[in-house]
Design a protein around this motif. Structure first.
Motif, mmCIF file in Angstrom:
data_model
loop_
_atom_site.group_PDB
_atom_site.id
_atom_site.type_symbol
_atom_site.label_atom_id
_atom_site.label_comp_id
_atom_site.label_asym_id
_atom_site.label_seq_id
_atom_site.Cartn_x
_atom_site.Cartn_y
_atom_site.Cartn_z
ATOM 1 N N TYR A 181 -111.080 41.586 25.058
ATOM 2 C CA TYR A 181 -110.270 42.450 24.197
ATOM 3 C C TYR A 181 -109.855 41.757 22.902
ATOM 4 C CZ TYR A 181 -106.144 45.208 22.802
ATOM 5 O OH TYR A 181 -105.225 45.948 22.121
ATOM 6 N N ASN A 183 -111.273 39.364 21.327
ATOM 7 C CA ASN A 183 -112.363 39.144 20.390
ATOM 8 C C ASN A 183 -112.815 40.445 19.740
ATOM 9 O OD1 ASN A 183 -112.621 36.731 22.415
ATOM 10 N ND2 ASN A 183 -113.731 36.158 20.578
ATOM 11 N N SER A 184 -112.721 41.523 20.478
ATOM 12 C CA SER A 184 -113.179 42.789 19.920
ATOM 13 C C SER A 184 -112.058 43.515 19.170
ATOM 14 C CB SER A 184 -113.725 43.692 21.026
ATOM 15 O OG SER A 184 -112.706 43.984 21.960
ATOM 16 N N ALA A 185 -110.885 42.917 19.170
ATOM 17 C CA ALA A 185 -109.734 43.578 18.552
ATOM 18 C C ALA A 185 -109.977 44.038 17.110
ATOM 19 C CB ALA A 185 -108.511 42.669 18.627
ATOM 20 N N PRO A 186 -110.559 43.201 16.261
ATOM 21 C CA PRO A 186 -110.763 43.660 14.890
ATOM 22 C C PRO A 186 -111.580 44.943 14.806
ATOM 23 C CG PRO A 186 -111.106 41.298 15.031
ATOM 24 C CD PRO A 186 -110.950 41.791 16.434
ATOM 25 N N ILE A 187 -112.565 45.066 15.689
ATOM 26 C CA ILE A 187 -113.373 46.281 15.678
ATOM 27 C C ILE A 187 -112.564 47.467 16.191
ATOM 28 C CG2 ILE A 187 -115.321 47.380 16.842
ATOM 29 C CD1 ILE A 187 -116.829 44.802 16.477
ATOM 30 N N MET A 188 -111.793 47.240 17.224
ATOM 31 C CA MET A 188 -110.930 48.309 17.735
ATOM 32 C C MET A 188 -109.989 48.788 16.639
ATOM 33 S SD MET A 188 -111.822 48.560 20.904
ATOM 34 C CE MET A 188 -110.454 49.497 21.592
ATOM 35 N N LYS A 189 -109.471 47.825 15.923
ATOM 36 C CA LYS A 189 -108.571 48.169 14.816
ATOM 37 C C LYS A 189 -109.273 49.074 13.818
ATOM 38 C CE LYS A 189 -105.042 47.693 11.907
ATOM 39 N NZ LYS A 189 -104.943 46.450 11.127
ATOM 40 N N LEU A 190 -110.488 48.736 13.487
ATOM 41 C CA LEU A 190 -111.241 49.550 12.541
ATOM 42 C C LEU A 190 -111.474 50.964 13.081
ATOM 43 C CD1 LEU A 190 -113.992 47.279 10.966
ATOM 44 C CD2 LEU A 190 -111.958 48.239 9.899
ATOM 45 N N MET A 191 -111.700 51.068 14.370
ATOM 46 C CA MET A 191 -112.042 52.368 14.932
ATOM 47 C C MET A 191 -110.823 53.235 15.183
ATOM 48 S SD MET A 191 -115.355 51.859 17.381
ATOM 49 C CE MET A 191 -114.493 51.013 18.676
ATOM 50 N N LYS A 194 -105.057 51.743 14.915
ATOM 51 C CA LYS A 194 -103.856 51.111 15.465
ATOM 52 C C LYS A 194 -104.008 49.598 15.552
ATOM 53 C CE LYS A 194 -104.157 54.588 18.556
ATOM 54 N NZ LYS A 194 -104.098 55.201 19.885
ATOM 55 N N PRO A 196 -104.155 46.412 17.455
ATOM 56 C CA PRO A 196 -104.358 46.071 18.871
ATOM 57 C C PRO A 196 -103.417 44.979 19.360
ATOM 58 C CG PRO A 196 -106.406 45.938 17.575
ATOM 59 C CD PRO A 196 -105.274 46.014 16.605
ATOM 60 N N ARG A 201 -99.367 48.051 22.413
ATOM 61 C CA ARG A 201 -100.788 48.060 22.741
ATOM 62 C C ARG A 201 -101.134 46.924 23.705
ATOM 63 N NH1 ARG A 201 -104.409 51.741 22.318
ATOM 64 N NH2 ARG A 201 -102.675 53.117 22.764
ATOM 65 N N VAL A 204 -100.190 47.988 27.117
ATOM 66 C CA VAL A 204 -101.174 48.935 27.650
ATOM 67 C C VAL A 204 -102.428 48.205 28.120
ATOM 68 C CG1 VAL A 204 -102.755 50.781 27.000
ATOM 69 C CG2 VAL A 204 -100.357 50.902 26.311
ATOM 70 N N ARG A 205 -102.875 47.287 27.273
ATOM 71 C CA ARG A 205 -104.083 46.559 27.625
ATOM 72 C C ARG A 205 -103.879 45.729 28.884
ATOM 73 N NH1 ARG A 205 -109.401 46.827 27.849
ATOM 74 N NH2 ARG A 205 -110.197 44.811 28.507
#
Lengths: 229, 229
Positions: A181, A183-191, A194, A196, A201, A204-205
DNA sequence: AGTATCTAACTAACCGGTTAATTAGTAATG
DNA sequence: CATTACTAATTAACCGGTTAGTTAGATACT
């Protein structure tokens, strides 16, 4: 800010005549710089600048860039391992202990988000054939953790709480869920837009990670015995 | 050294007067070089040499190193996405389709082990605040995949096959389990001695991944309906 | 107490190898 | 002969590491 007669007003006040302060500053700056781009991309100039120290001082305390990098790895892993092992050694049923471990691992990373970057970066960097400067770290930190986790899994299987998973497969999967999670946070942020890393958050995670692991490991019959909140 | 006028076999025979061959060779060499050390550690000399091409030719086809890197990312992701989307679009129940996806994702990475290195490396590299050269990739490749997976999860929940997981949390966890093994492989190798990329070990891992996902996602009541072999 | 001596801690300036990028051109093809 | 494909040679910047010192304080001696 009068500071006795021997006031040396440059701008890099923070670290004059204070060896361990300087050394710690260098190490912390190095953690951040190495986390960003790995050993290849890290700039010794940048580390020195961030530590408010002359570059030559890096070479006063450390043999070379590689040596500094190893020191960074050691600091990161010893700290992480110590916290995790403590959680693993706690009391409770295998269910409770595996969740305590996962929670502790998650919490540690949440507080030190640079660390998984260094770890994954290093993993990614080491090739199968090449001489492994990372081998030392593996032996000293990964192997003990792995074996403790495998042992715990076997315990839980004996008591019938855990499914009959292969520890050699399950342990990396579990760690993956805990770590990925961040490491992928920046991408999640983009999508999602919110952040991360906001406390909400993260909570939740954390719950999702524990739920995921519980569902994947615990026998359906004996459900709901772990701490899920 | 007589060298008849039309004699141009210097040593870099492979690529004279063959634009797309040369370009493809450069791109493939770049994939491997970037996978090894990221954009910071990659050496343009090494790329050119591996592609049996003069270094200046890189700059004939690509604006600069960054541009070449973007081209590499595009190739990697378009290829990956195409294969995965095909698996996702197949027939069957949500259970079957999610396992088909996971299997396809796993298989693709098993065949192209360099790719997760590039992906994770890039994830690790992009910081939250910084200008995101990776944003393009996210929008073009990650978002569609993510949304397709989320949709599938909701489908399965409607039919009652899937547990009530939050797709936003479950998707990254699932991808983590699929991908992480290939990044941690060098460490596994050090610990177990066995080659994590041997066909037998890959088969074991593949089964473990599908089992892990099944256990974490499928409702206990309706078990055993997916393809597990 | 004062001062001479010593050393750990620290810096400015530099060096040489490396590396991304450019230039100025040659060779093939249609 | 014009355009495309390609290269040898070169350059400017960068970067890891060194060197030759300086500074601040501790210790020794008087």
């Amino acid at each position: 800010m009068p500071k006795s007669k021997t006031n040396h007003r440059k701008s890099h006040l923070g670290s004059r005549r204070q060896p361990e302060v300087s050394r710690a500053a260098i190490l912390q700056a190095a953690v951040e710089e190495f986390a960003r781009d790995g050993i290849a991309g890290a700039r010794t100039d940048a580390i020195a600048h961030a530590a408010h120290v002359n570059k030559a001082l890096l070479y006063y305390y450390f043999k070379d860039k590689e040596d500094l990098y190893q020191a960074v790895l050691d600091q990161v892993f010893s700290d992480l391992l110590e916290k995790i092992m403590r959680a693993l050694a706690g009391p409770g049923s295998p269910q409770q202990r595996i969740l305590a471990y996962a929670g502790a691992h998650f919490d540690y990373i949440a507080e030190n988000q640079l660390y998984p970057r260094i770890v994954l970066g290093e993993m990614t960097r080491m090739r199968l054939g090449k001489p492994h400067s990372f081998g030392r770290i593996t032996m000293r930190y990964f192997t003990p953790l792995f074996q403790k986790l495998a042992e715990l899994l076997r315990d839980g299987q004996k008591t019938g709480e855990f499914r009959a998973v292969d520890p050699e497969q399950f342990v990396p999967s579990m760690i993956a869920v805990i770590v990925f999670y961040f490491n992928s946070a920046p991408i999640m942020k983009l999508m999602s837009g919110k952040d991360p890393f906001s406390p909400e958050r993260l909570a939740v995670r954390r719950a999702a990670v524990l739920d995921f692991i519980s569902a994947a490991l615990f026998c359906p019959s004996a459900a709901g015995k772990g701490e899920l909140k």
